[in-house]
Design an enzyme around this catalytic site. Sequence first.
Site, PDB file in Angstrom:
ATOM      1  N   CYS A   1      -4.855  -3.572   3.069  1.00  0.00           N
ATOM      2  CA  CYS A   1      -4.566  -3.234   4.466  1.00  0.00           C
ATOM      3  C   CYS A   1      -5.748  -3.469   5.418  1.00  0.00           C
ATOM      4  O   CYS A   1      -6.026  -4.594   5.812  1.00  0.00           O
ATOM      5  CB  CYS A   1      -4.056  -1.801   4.541  1.00  0.00           C
TER       6      CYS A   1
ATOM      7  N   GLU B   1       0.850  -1.188   0.000  1.00  0.00           N
ATOM      8  CA  GLU B   1       0.000   0.000   0.000  1.00  0.00           C
ATOM      9  C   GLU B   1       0.890   1.243   0.000  1.00  0.00           C
ATOM     10  O   GLU B   1       1.933   1.283   0.639  1.00  0.00           O
ATOM     11  CB  GLU B   1      -0.885  -0.017   1.245  1.00  0.00           C
TER      12      GLU B   1
ATOM     13  N   LYS C   1     -10.198   0.314  -2.411  1.00  0.00           N
ATOM     14  CA  LYS C   1     -10.366  -0.095  -1.012  1.00  0.00           C
ATOM     15  C   LYS C   1     -11.748   0.275  -0.484  1.00  0.00           C
ATOM     16  O   LYS C   1     -12.162   1.431  -0.545  1.00  0.00           O
ATOM     17  CB  LYS C   1      -9.271   0.571  -0.177  1.00  0.00           C
TER      18      LYS C   1
END
Length: 311
Positions: free
Chosen positions: A187, A70, A145
């Site tokens: 993440c 990321e 995301k």
Amino acid sequence: MTFELPKRLAEEKGFSLMPRAMASSSSWELPLVAVCQVTSTPDKQQNFKTCAELVREAARLGACLAFLPEAFDFIARDPAETLYLSEPLGGNLLGEYTQLARECGLWLSLGGFHERGQDWEQTQKIYNCHVILNSKGSVVATYRKTHLCDVEIPGQGPMRESNSTMPGPSLESPVDTPAGKIGLAVCYDMRFPELSLALAQAGAEILTYPSAFGSVTGPAHWEVLLRARAIETQCYVVAAAQCGRHHEKRASYGHSMVVDPWGTVVARCSEGPGLCLARIDLNYLRQLRQHLPVFQHRRPDLYGNLGHPLS
């Protein structure tokens, strides 16, 4: 360059680190993946230089796919700088990675690009976009995301990702790659097992969690969450991570790793920038799912569509 010593010695000697009862293919026949660990800063060109060196090393070592963490493009000091440094997918930086993938002849998982989307003019916010490039440099998948990290952890400082970032609208179907079918996440997504189970049910064999975990949550949760996602989905888990101090306001935990479907950490980066290598054995994955058929034992009548069998 950093490698997990047992893994490296095992590969050099042609041994498998998987349980003997289910190890199947010769390790030299299995696809090799590289997991890159970096310390991004606000300097985009220096970050690209660092990532490119690791990708070229991965190609030299025979990897078919390299995973970057990321924020591989940059980690800014504040939301205003994040927005200023962001680019569209068709911008110069992705163009450089397209050329890099083509030059090295391997696939790239670019795990969290600060993307100015088509709604940039209206929202003035970006997406945290996981991009997959094939070995010809073409974009074959993008995942934005869906779970934004808005948290306050004592000792780590507040995180308000939504100050500059929009949540993605949907999941991405698993992507066929030379290493297997990859399910895309980023993440904080790893804290939501519903997402990993949905990707597994859609056919994922490898889950990838490019990350920038903090110094408090990292030691407490990083490895245990990754191993849990691997065990419950019976997938490989690949987690490329940011490490070290990015600037005066932020540092990351590191400890990039690969976890097999049994929950064993089969490759791990040590401290600092570098990479680790792992081989992906899909025959082992299929045997494990046959011997321990948890997806066939789920009860959708009790807890909904997460109980559907694997497709």
